[in-house]
Scaffold this motif. Structure first.
Motif: not given
Length: 206
Positions: A9-10, A13, A17, A47, A54, A128, A132, A151, A154, A157-158
């Motif tokens: 997921f990371l 994401s 981004s 962000c 989320t 989302f 997600l 969320g 996400f 990292q964003a």
């Protein structure tokens, strides 16, 4: 949820981004036009809007926008109108691109601008709602908590990526704005970005 799932997921994401889109392009132009502070604070606002989407997705509110065309259009046109208002305000003030005054702009106003832009974009809510759940484990239970965790990851990292974009684009802006006349052209560039984003949002479909 397994560590492998979270890493997948990371990674997904981060890629999303980094792919050029309305949000990171806007942060980029903000950095060039207004300086690092404006870009970073605006990025933080944008962000932070992720938390709203989320939460909405986790508790099923976003499904309303997917099922109701009226609700989707109300939010969509409100967001488009706000962006066009920002374009008009930029051209009216003709002082948006002034490097010497960049740090004097209220932090709350910059943050609020980014936050509202993100929240009033139903396409983000749809994203989302679709993105997600793909990483949620039905066997683990606590569906809403898993969505909230994803969320949060996400959003973190964003924040890192968008702030880096804002920082380095601000460096470019510092070099460009040593020539004051360029500031005039960047006023139009900023207004153009607002206008294009507003039109794109107004024409968006579910």
């Amino acid at each position: 949820m397994t560590a492998t799932t979270l890493l997948y997921f990371l990674g997904a994401s981060i890629v999303l981004s980094l792919v050029p889109g309305p949000d990171n392009i806007f942060v980029l132009t903000q950095g060039i036009a207004r300086g690092r502070k404006a870009a970073i604070v605006t990025a933080l606002g944008m962000c932070s809007g992720v938390s709203v989407h989320t939460t909405a997705a986790a508790f099923g509110i976003s499904a309303l926008f997917y099922s109701s065309l009226v609700a989707f259009n109300i939010i969509k046109y409100a967001g488009a109108a706000y962006l066009l208002y920002l374009a008009w305000k930029t051209l009216k003030e003709r002082s948006a691109i002034r490097l010497a005054k960049a740090d004097e702009r209220p932090v709350a106003a910059l943050f609020r601008r980014g936050f509202i832009m993100n929240v009033l974009n139903p396409k983000v809510a749809m994203f989302f709602l679709a993105f997600l759940p793909q990483f949620v484990s039905p066997k683990a239970g606590h569906f809403a908590l898993q969505m909230l965790l994803l969320g949060f990851i996400f959003m973190l990292q964003a924040i890192v990526i968008f702030c880096l974009i804002g920082y380095f684009s601000g460096s470019v802006g510092n070099l460009i704005l040593t020539r004051p006349r360029i500031g005039t052209y960047l006023d139009f560039l900023t207004a153009g970005v607002f206008t294009s984003l507003g039109i794109k949002l107004a024409l968006a479909e579910r």
